[in-house]
Design a protein around this motif. Structure first.
Motif, PDB file in Angstrom:
ATOM      1  N   GLY A 111     -43.379  -7.440  41.364  1.00 36.51           N
ATOM      2  CA  GLY A 111     -44.616  -8.157  41.075  1.00 36.51           C
ATOM      3  C   GLY A 111     -44.927  -9.300  42.034  1.00 36.51           C
ATOM      4  N   PHE A 112     -46.141  -9.809  41.920  1.00 37.45           N
ATOM      5  CA  PHE A 112     -46.660 -10.871  42.789  1.00 37.45           C
ATOM      6  C   PHE A 112     -45.778 -12.106  42.750  1.00 37.45           C
ATOM      7  N   ILE A 113     -45.367 -12.533  41.552  1.00 33.77           N
ATOM      8  CA  ILE A 113     -44.592 -13.771  41.427  1.00 33.77           C
ATOM      9  C   ILE A 113     -43.236 -13.618  42.113  1.00 33.77           C
ATOM     10  N   TYR A 114     -42.608 -12.450  41.936  1.00 34.57           N
ATOM     11  CA  TYR A 114     -41.332 -12.208  42.622  1.00 34.57           C
ATOM     12  C   TYR A 114     -41.526 -12.317  44.128  1.00 34.57           C
ATOM     13  N   ARG A 115     -42.545 -11.663  44.661  1.00 33.54           N
ATOM     14  CA  ARG A 115     -42.760 -11.650  46.106  1.00 33.54           C
ATOM     15  C   ARG A 115     -43.088 -13.047  46.625  1.00 33.54           C
ATOM     16  N   LEU A 116     -43.818 -13.817  45.823  1.00 30.36           N
ATOM     17  CA  LEU A 116     -44.158 -15.185  46.212  1.00 30.36           C
ATOM     18  C   LEU A 116     -42.899 -16.032  46.349  1.00 30.36           C
ATOM     19  N   TYR A 117     -41.995 -15.941  45.358  1.00 28.71           N
ATOM     20  CA  TYR A 117     -40.770 -16.736  45.409  1.00 28.71           C
ATOM     21  C   TYR A 117     -39.811 -16.247  46.491  1.00 28.71           C
ATOM     22  N   ARG A 118     -39.824 -14.938  46.793  1.00 29.98           N
ATOM     23  CA  ARG A 118     -39.009 -14.436  47.907  1.00 29.98           C
ATOM     24  C   ARG A 118     -39.503 -15.018  49.219  1.00 29.98           C
ATOM     25  N   LYS A 119     -40.824 -15.083  49.372  1.00 31.21           N
ATOM     26  CA  LYS A 119     -41.400 -15.624  50.596  1.00 31.21           C
ATOM     27  C   LYS A 119     -40.977 -17.072  50.789  1.00 31.21           C
ATOM     28  N   GLU A 120     -40.851 -17.813  49.678  1.00 31.92           N
ATOM     29  CA  GLU A 120     -40.521 -19.234  49.741  1.00 31.92           C
ATOM     30  C   GLU A 120     -39.010 -19.493  49.667  1.00 31.92           C
ATOM     31  N   ASN A 121     -38.215 -18.419  49.727  1.00 29.59           N
ATOM     32  CA  ASN A 121     -36.748 -18.523  49.698  1.00 29.59           C
ATOM     33  C   ASN A 121     -36.218 -19.081  48.382  1.00 29.59           C
ATOM     34  N   ALA A 122     -37.010 -19.000  47.320  1.00 26.88           N
ATOM     35  CA  ALA A 122     -36.529 -19.401  46.004  1.00 26.88           C
ATOM     36  C   ALA A 122     -35.760 -18.270  45.330  1.00 26.88           C
ATOM     37  N   ILE A 123     -35.903 -17.060  45.864  1.00 22.94           N
ATOM     38  CA  ILE A 123     -35.124 -15.896  45.439  1.00 22.94           C
ATOM     39  C   ILE A 123     -34.547 -15.273  46.699  1.00 22.94           C
ATOM     40  N   ALA A 124     -33.271 -14.933  46.656  1.00 24.13           N
ATOM     41  CA  ALA A 124     -32.627 -14.327  47.826  1.00 24.13           C
ATOM     42  C   ALA A 124     -32.882 -12.818  47.854  1.00 24.13           C
ATOM     43  N   ALA A 125     -32.501 -12.201  48.951  1.00 29.14           N
ATOM     44  CA  ALA A 125     -32.779 -10.780  49.170  1.00 29.14           C
ATOM     45  C   ALA A 125     -32.152  -9.896  48.102  1.00 29.14           C
ATOM     46  N   LEU A 126     -32.893  -8.893  47.675  1.00 28.53           N
ATOM     47  CA  LEU A 126     -32.388  -7.914  46.712  1.00 28.53           C
ATOM     48  C   LEU A 126     -31.188  -7.195  47.303  1.00 28.53           C
ATOM     49  N   GLU A 127     -30.178  -6.977  46.468  1.00 31.09           N
ATOM     50  CA  GLU A 127     -28.945  -6.314  46.891  1.00 31.09           C
ATOM     51  C   GLU A 127     -28.786  -4.993  46.144  1.00 31.09           C
ATOM     52  N   MET A 128     -28.430  -3.947  46.878  1.00 31.78           N
ATOM     53  CA  MET A 128     -28.093  -2.673  46.265  1.00 31.78           C
ATOM     54  C   MET A 128     -26.600  -2.426  46.429  1.00 31.78           C
ATOM     55  N   LYS A 129     -25.946  -2.068  45.341  1.00 27.34           N
ATOM     56  CA  LYS A 129     -24.536  -1.712  45.379  1.00 27.34           C
ATOM     57  C   LYS A 129     -24.404  -0.237  45.000  1.00 27.34           C
ATOM     58  N   VAL A 130     -23.929   0.560  45.958  1.00 24.90           N
ATOM     59  CA  VAL A 130     -23.747   1.989  45.715  1.00 24.90           C
ATOM     60  C   VAL A 130     -22.351   2.206  45.136  1.00 24.90           C
ATOM     61  N   LEU A 131     -22.292   2.918  44.015  1.00 28.15           N
ATOM     62  CA  LEU A 131     -21.055   3.054  43.247  1.00 28.15           C
ATOM     63  C   LEU A 131     -20.361   4.392  43.482  1.00 28.15           C
ATOM     64  N   LYS A 132     -19.066   4.387  43.251  1.00 29.42           N
ATOM     65  CA  LYS A 132     -18.290   5.625  43.292  1.00 29.42           C
ATOM     66  C   LYS A 132     -18.685   6.519  42.115  1.00 29.42           C
ATOM     67  N   GLN A 133     -18.426   7.799  42.291  1.00 29.71           N
ATOM     68  CA  GLN A 133     -18.732   8.763  41.236  1.00 29.71           C
ATOM     69  C   GLN A 133     -17.953   8.410  39.966  1.00 29.71           C
ATOM     70  N   GLY A 134     -18.639   8.516  38.829  1.00 28.43           N
ATOM     71  CA  GLY A 134     -17.993   8.266  37.544  1.00 28.43           C
ATOM     72  C   GLY A 134     -18.045   6.825  37.084  1.00 28.43           C
ATOM     73  N   SER A 135     -18.710   5.959  37.833  1.00 27.87           N
ATOM     74  CA  SER A 135     -18.742   4.531  37.475  1.00 27.87           C
ATOM     75  C   SER A 135     -19.451   4.292  36.147  1.00 27.87           C
ATOM     76  N   PHE A 136     -20.530   5.019  35.899  1.00 21.05           N
ATOM     77  CA  PHE A 136     -21.265   4.803  34.656  1.00 21.05           C
ATOM     78  C   PHE A 136     -20.528   5.378  33.456  1.00 21.05           C
ATOM     79  N   GLU A 137     -19.681   6.365  33.695  1.00 23.86           N
ATOM     80  CA  GLU A 137     -18.827   6.830  32.601  1.00 23.86           C
ATOM     81  C   GLU A 137     -17.817   5.735  32.223  1.00 23.86           C
ATOM     82  N   ALA A 138     -17.296   5.048  33.236  1.00 17.37           N
ATOM     83  CA  ALA A 138     -16.379   3.938  32.964  1.00 17.37           C
ATOM     84  C   ALA A 138     -17.086   2.836  32.192  1.00 17.37           C
ATOM     85  N   LEU A 139     -18.359   2.589  32.538  1.00 15.32           N
ATOM     86  CA  LEU A 139     -19.134   1.579  31.823  1.00 15.32           C
ATOM     87  C   LEU A 139     -19.353   2.005  30.372  1.00 15.32           C
TER      88      LEU A 139
END
Length: 563
Positions: free
Chosen positions: A488-516
């Protein structure tokens, strides 16, 4: 603490308001109806009848989208009386929209008067604290925009700061000059607010801002720039990158050479641990005043680390629709804070809500706001928990916004928003021969500023996924960017102003959600009814997934503010 006349007047006002809450609410509703019954919107339902029962029976509860066409018509030049009797002076921009542009909230003279009463009420909580020194209150005003009819559209804070009574009060109350607050460059503004705050460190009686995130952001900024700030104090020469004329002129007039003060600050900031740094730098400060309830509670632990035992105070609860409540026990711990409704600010109703198939009336309730200036019952989509009464007035604890699962500043991302952005980004996986198996998310508040983390578990369309050693970094980082561009607009606005840091993606090993899933079942969840969460908040659950991360990627660029 000296018991001043202002303090006694504040106590008396709160006793009157909370003791006579029901009568005051009836008066508020009567005033609203008498004033606005003939407007175009209300005439559709009550045909000019100002009777309270007629209103409750015939006027439906609506969402913002239902009245948006009327607000847009006013913004485009039609007279205010299609919606309310008092003329609209400007619009406030809400931050409660998880996607698209902010809402426009009409503002009248009645709104300004309410605000003045509210801020007077707030002052009594700490007696004569402001008379013993000044607040280091970090504020950042926005330029705003104009609607088609020429009315201003701006944030509540900017609107408040533009009013004469607040502008004249700032030099008496705050260490930050008004010129630094209105600086359009956030880094220059922060630098030039911290500079006089450090110079007058022995006068500071409280460290303040709107939200806990802003105080933490200032602490991180101080950690990066304390050497340069000390150099400015030591030599009285202002850093060359401070180019905003208002900022530069005002701090130049304030800063005088003071090597002793610079050395003292540098010694404090140069220590190995920053635990208690706010207390060390501002030893006479009695509290840290910033919202640490609701989604901001995730930052309380970090803020307590930096505050060194100074109380964390959440003074009041304000939403875009109205001023709701005040914290009558400001020294309560963040997780124990309750707010007392202010019955003179708006007309409140608490209809029962459905949650998990059950009707909830007592312990958790939704709040319907009938605005003093805008007689429209608007569902505010917030969940509160009842917290007893003060005299005859209900108290509440803020639990969550309905459907909001991710929030760092004023951004609000719902489960549906996250689903949409993930669906948008996963189309990029086709060239890799993968499909997205499962995903979840959380907010990482361990660093400043915080950021969104999205966990992805991928499955190869062909072959064995576990044999894949390396993912295409270009495509995976583009997935991160695509998700940010779709937020959304508010998220993008705060990212532009460095009030929110870059989105991070963590790729998981197979079976991780079964463990969860196994973990949640071990904690009592039913295997047959278990639903994979779109967002996880449990540290144990986050640790389970973090232990199975095979690759990490970050968005390499800031998303466009508009688009």
């Amino acid at each position: 603490m000296e018991i001043t006349k202002e303090y006694e007047d504040g106590l008396k006002l709160m006793e009157e308001l909370t003791t006579n809450a029901q009568q005051i609410q009836e008066q508020v509703l009567s005033q609203i109806l008498t004033t606005n019954a003939g407007t175009q919107y209300l005439s559709r339902f009550i045909n000019g009848d100002a009777d309270k029962q007629c209103f409750k029976t015939n006027v439906p509860i609506v969402t913002y989208e239902d009245i948006k066409p009327y607000i847009d018509r006013i913004a485009n030049g039609e007279t205010s009386n299609i919606l309310l009797t008092q003329p609209v002076h400007e619009f406030h921009l809400s931050t409660g929209t998880s996607g698209g542009l902010p809402k426009l909230i009409p503002v009248t003279v009645g709104t300004y008067n309410q605000r003045a009463v509210y801020y007077f009420t707030l002052q009594f909580g700490f007696g004569d604290l402001d008379k013993t020194g000044k607040r280091l209150q970090l504020l950042f005003a926005k330029t705003g925009s104009e609607t088609a009819c020429g009315l201003k559209a701006t944030t509540v804070l900017t609107s408040m700061l533009n009013q004469h009574q607040f502008r004249t009060a700032i030099p008496k109350l705050l260490t930050s000059p008004i010129e630094t607050i209105f600086c359009p460059d956030n880094n220059q503004s922060m630098f030039c607010q911290l500079l006089p705050g450090l110079i007058h460190r022995d006068e500071v009686v409280s460290v303040c801002s709107t939200f806990a995130t802003v105080v933490l952001r200032a602490t991180k900024f101080l950690e990066q720039y304390y050497g340069e700030l000390c150099s400015n104090i030591r030599t009285s020469r202002i850093s060359v990158w401070v180019t905003d004329p208002g900022c530069r002129n005002i701090v130049t007039s304030i800063v005088k050479p003071n090597p002793k003060l610079a050395d003292s600050i540098e010694n404090l900031c140069g220590c190995k641990s920053w635990e208690g740094i706010l207390r060390k730098l501002w030893p006479k400060a009695k509290l840290v005043d910033a919202i640490t309830t609701g989604v901001m509670s995730q930052y309380a632990e970090t803020l307590e680390f930096y505050s060194g035992g100074q109380p964390l105070v959440s003074t009041g609860y304000i939403c875009s629709e109205a001023i709701c409540g005040i914290n009558l026990e400001p020294l309560s711990k963040p997780f124990e804070v309750s707010y007392t409704f202010l019955p003179n600010m708006a007309y409140f109703e608490f209809p029962p809500v459905e949650k998990d198939g059950a009707t909830i009336c007592l312990n958790r309730f939704s709040l319907m706001l009938n605005l003093l200036i805008l007689i429209i019952p608007i569902q505010s989509w917030r969940h509160f928990k009842g917290a007893g009464f003060h005299n005859n007035t209900p108290q509440f604890q803020f639990i969550e916004r309905q459907n909001v699962i991710l929030s760092i500043e004023s951004d609000k991302t719902s489960e549906l928003d996250l689903l949409n952005v993930v669906n948008e980004a996963k189309t990029l996986l086709d060239p890799l021969g993968f499909i997205l198996r499962l995903y979840t998310s959380h907010v990482d508040a361990s660093s400043i500023p915080g950021h969104y983390v999205v966990f992805w578990e991928l499955k190869a369309k062909e072959g064995n996924y576990d044999n894949i050693v390396e993912l295409d970094r270009t495509i995976m980082t583009e997935c991160c960017s695509r998700m940010e561009e779709s937020l959304g607009f508010i998220y993008r606005l705060y990212r532009k102003e460095n009030a929110i840091a870059a989105l991070e993606m963590k790729v998981l090993k197979q079976g991780s959600f079964e463990a969860l899933m196994d973990y949640h079942v071990s904690q009592g969840a039913s295997l047959i009814q278990y639903k994979g969460p779109s967002c996880i908040k449990s540290k144990e659950a986050i640790n389970i997934l973090d232990s199975r991360v095979m690759a990490r990627f970050f968005s390499p660029k800031k998303p466009k503010e508009f688009g």
